[in-house]
Design an enzyme around this catalytic site. Structure first.
Site, PDB file in Angstrom:
ATOM      1  CE1 TYR A  13      55.299  28.966  34.942  1.00  0.00           C
ATOM      2  CE2 TYR A  13      54.943  26.647  34.928  1.00  0.00           C
ATOM      3  CZ  TYR A  13      55.020  27.761  34.194  1.00  0.00           C
ATOM      4  OH  TYR A  13      54.917  27.818  32.901  1.00  0.00           O
ATOM      5  CB  ILE A  14      56.293  27.605  43.598  1.00  0.00           C
ATOM      6  CG1 ILE A  14      54.924  27.784  43.326  1.00  0.00           C
ATOM      7  CG2 ILE A  14      56.579  28.083  45.223  1.00  0.00           C
ATOM      8  CD1 ILE A  14      54.561  29.380  43.357  1.00  0.00           C
ATOM      9  CB  THR A  85      48.897  19.496  45.806  1.00  0.00           C
ATOM     10  OG1 THR A  85      49.018  20.973  45.679  1.00  0.00           O
ATOM     11  CG2 THR A  85      50.012  19.045  46.639  1.00  0.00           C
ATOM     12  CE  LYS A 216      47.969  28.908  48.115  1.00  0.00           C
ATOM     13  NZ  LYS A 216      49.225  29.039  47.536  1.00  0.00           N
ATOM     14  CG  ASN A 220      44.679  30.256  46.240  1.00  0.00           C
ATOM     15  OD1 ASN A 220      45.044  31.481  46.337  1.00  0.00           O
ATOM     16  ND2 ASN A 220      45.575  29.557  45.770  1.00  0.00           N
ATOM     17  CG  HIS A 254      29.483  51.411  48.049  1.00  0.00           C
ATOM     18  ND1 HIS A 254      30.258  51.090  49.093  1.00  0.00           N
ATOM     19  CD2 HIS A 254      28.165  51.756  48.619  1.00  0.00           C
ATOM     20  CE1 HIS A 254      29.350  51.035  50.337  1.00  0.00           C
ATOM     21  NE2 HIS A 254      28.358  51.459  49.887  1.00  0.00           N
ATOM     22  NE  ARG A 256      30.464  50.592  53.895  1.00  0.00           N
ATOM     23  CZ  ARG A 256      30.483  52.083  53.812  1.00  0.00           C
ATOM     24  NH1 ARG A 256      31.437  52.695  54.280  1.00  0.00           N
ATOM     25  NH2 ARG A 256      29.550  52.705  53.788  1.00  0.00           N
ATOM     26  N   GLY A 267      41.168  29.622  35.785  1.00  0.00           N
ATOM     27  CA  GLY A 267      42.453  28.794  35.256  1.00  0.00           C
ATOM     28  C   GLY A 267      43.541  28.867  36.252  1.00  0.00           C
ATOM     29  CB  CYS A 270      46.578  28.410  42.610  1.00  0.00           C
ATOM     30  SG  CYS A 270      48.323  28.290  42.126  1.00  0.00           S
ATOM     31  CE  LYS A 327      48.396  35.186  36.907  1.00  0.00           C
ATOM     32  NZ  LYS A 327      48.190  35.860  38.232  1.00  0.00           N
TER      33      LYS A 327
HETATM   34  N1  SAJ Z   1      40.723  36.015  37.196  1.00  0.00           N
HETATM   35  C1  SAJ Z   1      39.469  36.349  36.922  1.00  0.00           C
HETATM   36  N2  SAJ Z   1      39.145  37.528  37.258  1.00  0.00           N
HETATM   37  C2  SAJ Z   1      39.910  38.250  38.288  1.00  0.00           C
HETATM   38  C3  SAJ Z   1      40.979  37.811  38.701  1.00  0.00           C
HETATM   39  C4  SAJ Z   1      41.631  36.869  38.065  1.00  0.00           C
HETATM   40  O1  SAJ Z   1      38.908  35.762  35.835  1.00  0.00           O
HETATM   41  O2  SAJ Z   1      39.499  39.470  38.654  1.00  0.00           O
HETATM   42  C5  SAJ Z   1      41.063  34.537  36.662  1.00  0.00           C
HETATM   43  C6  SAJ Z   1      42.389  34.452  36.047  1.00  0.00           C
HETATM   44  O3  SAJ Z   1      42.385  34.884  34.640  1.00  0.00           O
HETATM   45  C7  SAJ Z   1      43.045  33.232  35.987  1.00  0.00           C
HETATM   46  C8  SAJ Z   1      42.565  32.948  37.429  1.00  0.00           C
HETATM   47  O4  SAJ Z   1      41.489  33.654  37.880  1.00  0.00           O
HETATM   48  O5  SAJ Z   1      42.384  32.451  35.187  1.00  0.00           O
HETATM   49  C9  SAJ Z   1      43.602  32.597  38.482  1.00  0.00           C
HETATM   50  O6  SAJ Z   1      44.240  34.034  38.411  1.00  0.00           O
HETATM   51  P1  SAJ Z   1      44.831  34.632  39.609  1.00  0.00           P
HETATM   52  O7  SAJ Z   1      45.390  36.074  39.418  1.00  0.00           O
HETATM   53  O8  SAJ Z   1      43.794  35.161  40.576  1.00  0.00           O
HETATM   54  O9  SAJ Z   1      45.849  33.849  40.761  1.00  0.00           O
HETATM   55  P2  SAJ Z   1      46.749  32.976  40.300  1.00  0.00           P
HETATM   56  O10 SAJ Z   1      46.476  31.500  40.237  1.00  0.00           O
HETATM   57  O11 SAJ Z   1      47.738  33.117  39.365  1.00  0.00           O
HETATM   58  O12 SAJ Z   1      47.542  32.954  41.796  1.00  0.00           O
HETATM   59  C10 SAJ Z   1      46.788  32.702  43.106  1.00  0.00           C
HETATM   60  C11 SAJ Z   1      47.042  33.862  43.978  1.00  0.00           C
HETATM   61  N3  SAJ Z   1      46.266  33.785  45.105  1.00  0.00           N
HETATM   62  C12 SAJ Z   1      45.288  34.937  45.435  1.00  0.00           C
HETATM   63  O13 SAJ Z   1      45.398  35.890  44.729  1.00  0.00           O
HETATM   64  C13 SAJ Z   1      44.509  34.534  46.602  1.00  0.00           C
HETATM   65  C14 SAJ Z   1      48.372  33.645  44.484  1.00  0.00           C
HETATM   66  O14 SAJ Z   1      48.812  34.748  45.530  1.00  0.00           O
HETATM   67  C15 SAJ Z   1      48.792  32.376  44.869  1.00  0.00           C
HETATM   68  O15 SAJ Z   1      50.236  32.137  45.559  1.00  0.00           O
HETATM   69  C16 SAJ Z   1      48.642  31.350  43.720  1.00  0.00           C
HETATM   70  O16 SAJ Z   1      47.137  31.487  43.349  1.00  0.00           O
HETATM   71  C17 SAJ Z   1      48.809  29.936  44.320  1.00  0.00           C
HETATM   72  O17 SAJ Z   1      49.976  29.569  43.988  1.00  0.00           O
HETATM   73  O18 SAJ Z   1      48.148  29.335  45.032  1.00  0.00           O
END
Ligand code: SAJ
Length: 418
Positions: A13-14, A85, A216, A220, A254, A256, A267, A270, A327
């Site tokens: 995927y990356i 990883t 990194k 996350n 709000h 802020r 899920g 990452c 997601k």
């Molecule tokens: N999720 C929620 N509520 C939200 C946002 C997300 O429940 O408001 C859930 C999603 O449904 C999913 C999980 O969080 O199950 C993760 O989804 P995500 O869209 O937040 O993130 P990833 O895993 O697709 O990608 C993240 C990203 N990191 C950040 O936004 C800080 C991406 O930029 C990274 O490159 C990626 O992890 C990675 O490879 O580490």
């Protein structure tokens, strides 16, 4: 330094989007993967994963000869390692076996002046560990940790964590700022040169390898903590009889406050994994980060309990599970809470599970060969199901109203129903 050929190790995927974007800049890219099916698919100009815009890019890059895939290590000027990883065991200890295998495999073909970059999200110290594995295999070469400070090593080593969001990878690879963490100044310089060849809009920001690793993990963990806050609110609101979606939209008025969205759990490979690397290395200090993981991991259990309560008293209820991916609008089922919830419900043989996942064509292994699970369409389940459980906010599920279904029981964990 001349970086005319780049080898991307790990075409998932990356790695695959990274390889394709670099190749689309006219640079020769040799991709390497242990999965022969992936290698064959890519060499036909096709892709084995779903990512918008990727297939066109791969097709073009293979056709014009800039991209090729291989199952054995290939000589190059720069090597970008993008392998998984995961973690292992009760203590969520990072499992670096894929990095070790990849680095030991490429070590024999390294030549003086080469650069090795670790892109995989890793615990602090993993890049130094990778350099040690390379050095063990190649005692004839020097590495940043085997030369005196300020001296130029034969092999440059850096950590440049990927930061792209699945679904927007092609755009973000070009636009996102990149953190370039060399093990020494010369490695940072070499890696910056490589990333500047394809990071056109984003900035390449120099730091050291350990700070890059922690950066990194921090990004996350930040998102995980914020989603945990939203998930905790959803549990509180359920008890208080308050609509959590309305609450969050009001609070977000709000200037802020910017609360994320609750869901059926967190899920992917990452956000649900990386914070554990911090907790594992800092068990006493990482309290909020740890608690956030526990809250987000609890949410799927809570969802299952809610569904069980909703069908209590119904004989052989038909339960529609809408969404299996981790997601919205992707096909990726890895570490998916929606899939786990569906699997747990399917363990009860009294339930008939109708799974709807518009992004896949066959049931995943976890749900295959079960008599009580079928892959269905949205229109079918709207007519048949006793209970509709919405687990993922896929675009196909938006705009539905309560009147579109014969079921009076709808459990919407993602605010899809209007
Ligand atoms: N999720 C929620 N509520 C939200 C946002 C997300 O429940 O408001 C859930 C999603 O449904 C999913 C999980 O969080 O199950 C993760 O989804 P995500 O869209 O937040 O993130 P990833 O895993 O697709 O990608 C993240 C990203 N990191 C950040 O936004 C800080 C991406 O930029 C990274 O490159 C990626 O992890 C990675 O490879 O580490």
């Amino acid at each position: 330094m001349n970086f005319n050929t780049v080898s991307v190790v790990g075409l998932g995927y990356i790695g695959l989007p990274t390889a394709a974007v670099i190749a689309s800049n006219g640079i020769r890219v040799v991709g390497v993967d242990v999965n022969q099916h992936a290698v064959d698919t890519i060499n036909q100009g096709k892709i084995h994963i779903v990512e918008p815009g990727l297939e066109e890019l791969v097709k073009q890059a293979v056709a014009d000869g800039h991209l090729s895939a291989h199952s054995t290590p290939q000589k190059a000027d720069a090597f970008l390692i993008a392998v998984p990883t995961p973690f292992k065991g009760e203590q969520h200890e990072p499992d670096l076996k894929y990095i070790e295998t990849a680095s030991r495999a490429l070590a024999p073909i390294l030549e003086k002046g080469n650069l090795v970059v670790l892109e995989s999200t890793s615990p602090v110290g993993a890049t130094e560990q990778m350099a040690k594995w390379l050095a063990e295999e190649r005692r004839d070469l020097t590495f940043p940790h085997t030369v005196a400070e300020g001296q130029i090593p034969d092999i440059f080593v850096a950590h440049c964590p990927e930061r792209v969001l699945p679904g927007q990878v092609i755009r973000e690879l070009v636009e996102n700022d990149r953190i370039i963490g060399g093990m020494d100044a010369a490695s940072t310089e070499a890696a910056s040169q490589v990333y500047k060849m394809f990071v056109k809009k984003g900035e390449c920001i120099a730091t050291d390898a350990r700070t890059a690793e922690m950066s990194k993990l921090t990004e996350n963990a930040f998102r995980d903590v914020n989603i945990a806050f939203a998930n905790e609110l959803s549990l509180i609101c359920d008890k208080q009889g308050i609509n959590v979606w309305e609450l969050i939209s009001l609070a977000n008025r709000h200037p802020r406050v910017n609360i994320l969205q609750p869901g059926c759990g967190v899920g992917g490979h990452c956000i649900a994994v990386d914070p554990w690397f911090i907790v594992n290395q800092n068990p006493d200090a990482a309290k909020i980060i740890h608690q956030a993981r526990l809250i987000n991991d609890y949410k799927p259990h809570y969802v299952v309990e809610k569904v069980e309560r909703a069908v209590a008293g119904l004989a052989n209820p038909k339960i529609a599970c809408l969404g299996l991916a981790f997601k919205p609008d992707i096909d990726d089922l890895r570490e998916s809470p929606a899939l786990d919830i569906t699997k747990t419900l399917a363990n009860n043989s009294a339930y008939q599970i109708l799974a709807v996942e518009p992004n896949i064509e066959t049931l995943p292994l976890a749900l295959e060969n079960r008599n009580n699970v079928a892959l269905s369409t949205l229109s079918d389940v709207l007519q048949q199901a006793d209970v509709i459980v919405i687990l993922v906010k896929h675009k196909q599920f938006l705009g539905m109203t309560k009147h579109d279904t014969r079921s009076r029981k709808i459990l919407d964990f993602v605010n899809a129903i209007q």
